[in-house]
Write a protein that holds these residues in place. Structure first.
Motif, PDB file in Angstrom:
ATOM      1  N   HIS A 218       0.506   2.338  -3.512  1.00  0.00           N
ATOM      2  CA  HIS A 218      -0.858   1.900  -3.827  1.00  0.00           C
ATOM      3  C   HIS A 218      -1.529   1.425  -2.537  1.00  0.00           C
TER       4      HIS A 218
ATOM      5  N   HIS B 279      -4.349  -0.884  -0.088  1.00  0.00           N
ATOM      6  CA  HIS B 279      -5.048  -2.169   0.072  1.00  0.00           C
ATOM      7  C   HIS B 279      -6.032  -2.019   1.220  1.00  0.00           C
TER       8      HIS B 279
ATOM      9  N   HIS C  15       1.124   1.501   0.444  1.00  0.00           N
ATOM     10  CA  HIS C  15       2.547   1.141   0.481  1.00  0.00           C
ATOM     11  C   HIS C  15       3.123   1.012  -0.922  1.00  0.00           C
TER      12      HIS C  15
ATOM     13  N   GLU D 117       6.207  -1.392  -3.081  1.00  0.00           N
ATOM     14  CA  GLU D 117       7.052  -2.586  -3.078  1.00  0.00           C
ATOM     15  C   GLU D 117       7.981  -2.426  -4.289  1.00  0.00           C
TER      16      GLU D 117
END
Ligand code: FE2
Length: 276
Positions: free
Chosen positions: A60, A62, A104, A106
């Protein structure tokens, strides 16, 4: 004489889910506490059930702010579209400046067992929104811990009694402390004047200037220079976080946080056309 801060608002964390279905508690960035300039969001993720976290946060984007991950238990790994990777062990902190854009993921780095940690979103001023992305990955052994008369504190960011945390060069000059306090312990904490500040009790119960904060409650602090925290349980654990307000318009569209609608549209276009 220094002026004491008091609790001007109490709010309970709200259960929700994010990413690919990770269950979490949203403390800031929910319908009751929309944002707390410069803080846009605070999530606590805590579970012993892998079904709550295994889906993780797949790829996703940012843009325009910073994400701060602090792990208490369990481990995550992250990787981005530039080939950067990292490992978040228990006790580690990652201060990620998304700036002009990163994409990125996570993901949990374990098959089962407990996971417990926090993600804080910190806004950037217009002058820094399009800065180059930067990671500050701090392993647990580099986070200083100060022994107190009745407990201890980890200094993640900023200064506590002359001990400085390892995260550097953050434009909002934040303070991020993790206190563990014994029952009845009373602890003074300096928070420089002018900073937006909050306390989040993630275990036990505490009192600040006559206001009781039960577990999973946020206390937004008034202006002042210090607070006096008193623990009301055997092992109270709480975060004290502060930062300089930015005082600019905030236009947020999911993981893009800019100043204007035009800038959001540009962010969506840049992302869709692979410019992150
Ligand atoms: Fe993210």
């Amino acid at each position: 004489m220094s002026t004491s801060r008091t609790v001007r608002q109490i709010a309970k964390g709200i259960p929700t889910s994010d990413g690919a279905g990770v269950k979490l508690t949203r403390v800031i960035g929910n319908q009751y506490v929309k944002n707390l300039d410069p803080f846009l969001m605070l999530d606590e993720f805590k579970s012993d059930d892998k079904a709550d976290y295994m889906a993780g946060f797949p790829m996703h984007p940012h843009r325009g702010f910073e994400t701060v991950t602090y792990m208490l238990k369990g481990a995550f790994r992250h990787g981005d579209n530039q080939g950067n990777t990292g490992y978040l062990a228990p006790g580690s902190i990652q201060w990620m400046t998304a700036g002009r854009g990163i994409v990125h993921e996570e993901m949990p780095n374990q098959e089962d067992g407990p996971v417990w940690g926090f993600q804080l979103w910190v806004n950037l001023p217009s002058t820094h929104k399009m800065t180059a992305p930067r990671y500050q990955d701090v392993p647990p052994e580099q986070v200083p811990e100060v022994e107190l008369e009745h407990g201890r504190v980890k200094v993640l960011v900023g200064d506590f009694q002359g001990v400085r945390g390892p995260v550097e060069d953050v434009v909002t000059d934040p303070l991020y402390l993790d206190f563990h306090l014994n029952d009845g312990a009373s602890q003074a904490v300096k928070i420089p004047l002018g900073k937006t500040a909050f306390v989040y009790v993630y275990q036990g119960s505490a009192e600040i200037a006559g206001t009781q904060l039960p577990e999973r409650h946020l206390g937004i602090l008034s202006e002042g220079e210090t607070i006096e925290v008193r623990s009301l349980a055997a092992d109270t654990r709480l975060l004290v976080v502060a930062g300089d307000p930015i005082e600019e318009p905030v236009v947020q569209y999911g993981p893009f946080v800019m100043n204007t609608v035009d800038e959001i549209q540009q962010a969506i276009q840049d992302y869709n056309e692979g410019r992150f």
